[in-house]
Enzyme design. Structure first.
Site, PDB file in Angstrom:
ATOM      1  N   ASP A 141       0.820  -1.223   0.000  1.00 53.19           N
ATOM      2  CA  ASP A 141       0.000   0.000   0.000  1.00 53.19           C
ATOM      3  C   ASP A 141       0.852   1.272   0.000  1.00 53.19           C
ATOM      4  OD1 ASP A 141      -2.191  -1.594   0.088  1.00 53.19           O
ATOM      5  OD2 ASP A 141      -2.598  -1.316   2.218  1.00 53.19           O
TER       6      ASP A 141
HETATM    7  P1  NAP Z   1       0.838  -4.085   3.080  1.00 48.83           P
HETATM    8  O1  NAP Z   1       0.142  -3.132   2.191  1.00 48.83           O
HETATM    9  O2  NAP Z   1       0.045  -4.787   4.104  1.00 48.83           O
HETATM   10  O3  NAP Z   1       1.562  -5.151   2.166  1.00 48.83           O
HETATM   11  C1  NAP Z   1       2.423  -6.096   2.713  1.00 48.83           C
HETATM   12  C2  NAP Z   1       2.844  -7.032   1.621  1.00 48.83           C
HETATM   13  O4  NAP Z   1       3.825  -7.906   2.194  1.00 48.83           O
HETATM   14  C3  NAP Z   1       1.727  -7.901   1.094  1.00 48.83           C
HETATM   15  O5  NAP Z   1       1.286  -7.457  -0.180  1.00 48.83           O
HETATM   16  C4  NAP Z   1       2.322  -9.308   1.068  1.00 48.83           C
HETATM   17  O6  NAP Z   1       2.244  -9.829  -0.252  1.00 48.83           O
HETATM   18  C5  NAP Z   1       3.791  -9.092   1.432  1.00 48.83           C
HETATM   19  N1  NAP Z   1       4.333 -10.169   2.268  1.00 48.83           N
HETATM   20  C6  NAP Z   1       3.770 -10.802   3.297  1.00 48.83           C
HETATM   21  N2  NAP Z   1       4.574 -11.752   3.771  1.00 48.83           N
HETATM   22  C7  NAP Z   1       5.686 -11.733   3.019  1.00 48.83           C
HETATM   23  C8  NAP Z   1       6.884 -12.486   3.016  1.00 48.83           C
HETATM   24  N3  NAP Z   1       7.116 -13.470   3.890  1.00 48.83           N
HETATM   25  N4  NAP Z   1       7.825 -12.191   2.085  1.00 48.83           N
HETATM   26  C9  NAP Z   1       7.613 -11.198   1.178  1.00 48.83           C
HETATM   27  N5  NAP Z   1       6.490 -10.464   1.146  1.00 48.83           N
HETATM   28  C10 NAP Z   1       5.535 -10.729   2.053  1.00 48.83           C
HETATM   29  O7  NAP Z   1       2.067  -3.394   3.847  1.00 48.83           O
HETATM   30  P2  NAP Z   1       2.670  -1.934   3.821  1.00 48.83           P
HETATM   31  O8  NAP Z   1       3.000  -1.500   2.421  1.00 48.83           O
HETATM   32  O9  NAP Z   1       3.733  -1.942   4.860  1.00 48.83           O
HETATM   33  O10 NAP Z   1       1.479  -1.000   4.271  1.00 48.83           O
HETATM   34  C11 NAP Z   1       0.995  -1.022   5.593  1.00 48.83           C
HETATM   35  C12 NAP Z   1      -0.500  -0.962   5.565  1.00 48.83           C
HETATM   36  O11 NAP Z   1      -0.969  -1.217   6.901  1.00 48.83           O
HETATM   37  C13 NAP Z   1      -1.024   0.405   5.156  1.00 48.83           C
HETATM   38  O12 NAP Z   1      -2.174   0.267   4.373  1.00 48.83           O
HETATM   39  C14 NAP Z   1      -1.369   1.057   6.491  1.00 48.83           C
HETATM   40  O13 NAP Z   1      -2.382   2.026   6.379  1.00 48.83           O
HETATM   41  C15 NAP Z   1      -1.823  -0.144   7.285  1.00 48.83           C
HETATM   42  N6  NAP Z   1      -1.730   0.069   8.750  1.00 48.83           N
HETATM   43  C16 NAP Z   1      -0.550   0.392   9.297  1.00 48.83           C
HETATM   44  C17 NAP Z   1      -0.482   0.657  10.647  1.00 48.83           C
HETATM   45  C18 NAP Z   1       0.812   1.099  11.288  1.00 48.83           C
HETATM   46  O14 NAP Z   1       0.768   1.624  12.394  1.00 48.83           O
HETATM   47  N7  NAP Z   1       1.947   0.887  10.662  1.00 48.83           N
HETATM   48  C19 NAP Z   1      -1.596   0.506  11.453  1.00 48.83           C
HETATM   49  C20 NAP Z   1      -2.794   0.122  10.849  1.00 48.83           C
HETATM   50  C21 NAP Z   1      -2.832  -0.107   9.509  1.00 48.83           C
HETATM   51  P3  NAP Z   1       2.212 -11.423  -0.487  1.00 48.83           P
HETATM   52  O15 NAP Z   1       1.090 -11.927   0.348  1.00 48.83           O
HETATM   53  O16 NAP Z   1       2.006 -11.559  -1.951  1.00 48.83           O
HETATM   54  O17 NAP Z   1       3.548 -11.924  -0.050  1.00 48.83           O
END
Ligand code: NAP
Length: 479
Positions: A403
């Site tokens: 994301d």
């Molecule tokens: P993300 O959008 O959740 O994407 C994470 C990606 O990691 C997934 O597409 C997944 O794809 C991949 N993944 C999972 N396991 C893996 C592995 N073992 N090896 C390689 N890839 C792997 O993460 P992000 O870009 O960090 O974004 C964070 C999201 O969380 C945002 O939308 C944010 O708003 C939300 N959020 C964050 C917080 C905070 O405090 N940080 C709190 C609430 C919500 P595959 O399944 O294809 O591997």
């Protein structure tokens, strides 16, 4: 003299808590901040043990041993990715403790159950104290069940999908106002208000904790947890007013305000209004959507590359930016990232890390993991500091992020993440994405970045791919 020394210790503890919060706002000072907070807590607890009201230590020692054993076991065994669950669990017990302390204090003045050997009631509470006690018990009970629900949603005991039904918000808001009415009743008539009114208010708090968290998706739980943290702090602050404890007033106020600010910052970084998080029923926490399809249902083609292809691009790059995301945490790939970067730097490549405020699943998630792998702080750049650099960068490695690198946040008004600030990764010469599949991330929306001609998808577990890349890069020659 003893009371004065205790108050002085509380003042020292309060200053340490403030320094702790200040330290926690930067990765360099974070560890020091935690240590100062721990020291402050030790000073506050030891000073409290000298209070004249404490007549025997047996139950305190039993509590200390049980709590200490559970806390030590959790901190030794729990992986970093489970931190939001752990925090939810701790808040649940914080809320329960506040609720029980409030009920016990109320019972001293208005006996709830009549025990044969009970001391005579202390007489009706004054208005300020009953107001503070009611506030404390209501927020404590709400925090208790709300945090259990948040924990259950994150752990999968309770469905992570938002549970919504007709009239839900009206019912919850109505219940809140009934509890408020009962609270006001007790403040207006502390001697005459019946015990049931106090207990009913606590019951509504317990019910609202469950009903209030039901409509919120599992993925929004970190924001909810930090909001519940704020409630627990406010409840502790009210306890301080009821028990005339300065340390509880100060530490509760610090906890309450910092938790609230954190929830606001997290909502802002996701470009969501606070109301949208609490009432919006967004995000299921699953990342198991179907692979992307283009207009007319035709599957889009991505450029799947091998480790050798990616290594060749890296070897030819003079500037590289790493964008870590939740997948790095899942794969525990932070050490492998550091090793690859060290090998690249040895070849004369300039390496930077781009850290998004909501990458991962809790604030500071990426900073904590990279600090654990001894990545130097001066290589970590915030969104504002690095976004202009992507256009001048040879290669970006996206390590399990999705994301936070999705261009739809800038271009697609219909996207649930539209408006969320994201990295301009697509502007760099080449992009290597490490993830296991073409599935979407947290928000469940597809990512155009993965289908761009300058993007190479190296599918597989991030740690395994990075280790293979490291072996390729370290074996290759210089620029
Ligand atoms: P993300 O959008 O959740 O994407 C994470 C990606 O990691 C997934 O597409 C997944 O794809 C991949 N993944 C999972 N396991 C893996 C592995 N073992 N090896 C390689 N890839 C792997 O993460 P992000 O870009 O960090 O974004 C964070 C999201 O969380 C945002 O939308 C944010 O708003 C939300 N959020 C964050 C917080 C905070 O405090 N940080 C709190 C609430 C919500 P595959 O399944 O294809 O591997």
């Amino acid at each position: 003299m003893r009371e004065q020394l205790i108050d002085l210790s509380y003042l020292v503890a309060s200053i340490l808590f403030i320094l702790c919060l200040r330290g926690l706002s930067s990765p360099e000072q974070g560890r020091r901040g935690v240590l100062l907070g721990e020291l402050g807590m030790l000073v506050a607890v030891v000073a409290t043990l000298f209070k004249a009201e404490i007549l025997s230590f047996e139950w305190i020692i039993v509590g200390l041993l049980i709590g200490g054993a559970i806390g030590t076991a959790i901190s030794l065994r729990l992986p970093m990715t489970k931190m939001p669950e752990r925090i939810a669990f701790s808040h649940a017990f914080g809320g329960l403790a506040t609720m029980l302390v409030g009920i016990t204090e109320y019972h001293k003045h208005h006996p709830i159950v009549h025990l044969a050997d009970a001391a005579a009631p202390h007489g009706a509470l004054d208005r300020l104290t009953i107001g503070a006690l009611s506030f404390e018990v209501f927020l404590g009970s709400l925090t208790f069940t709300g945090s259990i629900m948040a924990f259950g949603k994150l752990q999968g005991f309770i469905t992570g999908a938002p549970v919504t039904y007709k009239g839900q918000n009206a019912m919850n808001i109505g219940a809140f106002f009934v509890a408020l009415g009962l609270l006001v009743y007790q403040v207006i008539d502390p001697a005459g208000a019946p015990t049931w009114a106090f207990l009913a208010m606590a019951g509504i708090g317990l019910a609202l904790g469950v009903l209030g968290v039901l409509p919120i998706g599992g993925a929004d739980m970190p924001v909810v947890i930090s909001l519940l943290n704020s409630y627990a702090g406010l409840a502790a602050c009210a306890t301080g007013f009821a028990l005339h404890s300065n340390i509880l007033i100060i530490s509760g106020a610090l906890d309450g305000s910092s938790g609230f600010l954190l929830s606001m910052l997290m909502s802002k970084a996701m470009n969501r209004s606070f109301a949208n998080v609490v009432f919006g029923a967004f995000g299921t926490g699953d990342s198991g959507g179907a692979p992307a399809a283009g207009a007319g249902g035709v599957a889009k083609i991505h450029n799947e590359a091998t480790v050798e292809d990616a290594a060749a691009v890296l070897q030819a790059s003079q500037t590289v930016i790493i964008v870590p995301g939740y997948g790095m945490a899942v794969s525990q790939a932070q050490h492998a990232v550091r090793d690859l970067c060290a090998a690249l730097e040895k070849r004369g490549t300039e390496v930077k890390y781009a850290i998004h405020p909501v990458a991962g699943r809790m604030p500071g998630h990426m900073n904590v993991l990279l600090a654990e792998a001894n990545v130097p702080y001066d290589q970590l750049y915030d969104l504002d500091m690095i976004n202009d650099d992507f256009a001048r960068t040879d290669c970006v490695i996206v390590v399990g992020a999705n994301d936070v690198v999705n261009p739809a946040a800038k271009t697609d008004k219909s996207s649930p993440i539209y408006g969320m600030p994201v990295f301009d990764v697509e502007q760099s010469k080449s992009i290597i994405v490490l993830k296991r599949s073409m599935n979407p991330g947290f928000s469940g929306v597809e990512n155009e970045l993965f289908f761009l001609p300058n993007t190479m998808m190296v599918l597989g577990d991030a740690k395994k791919t990075l280790t293979a890349l490291f072996n390729e890069v370290k074996g290759g020659g210089g620029h």
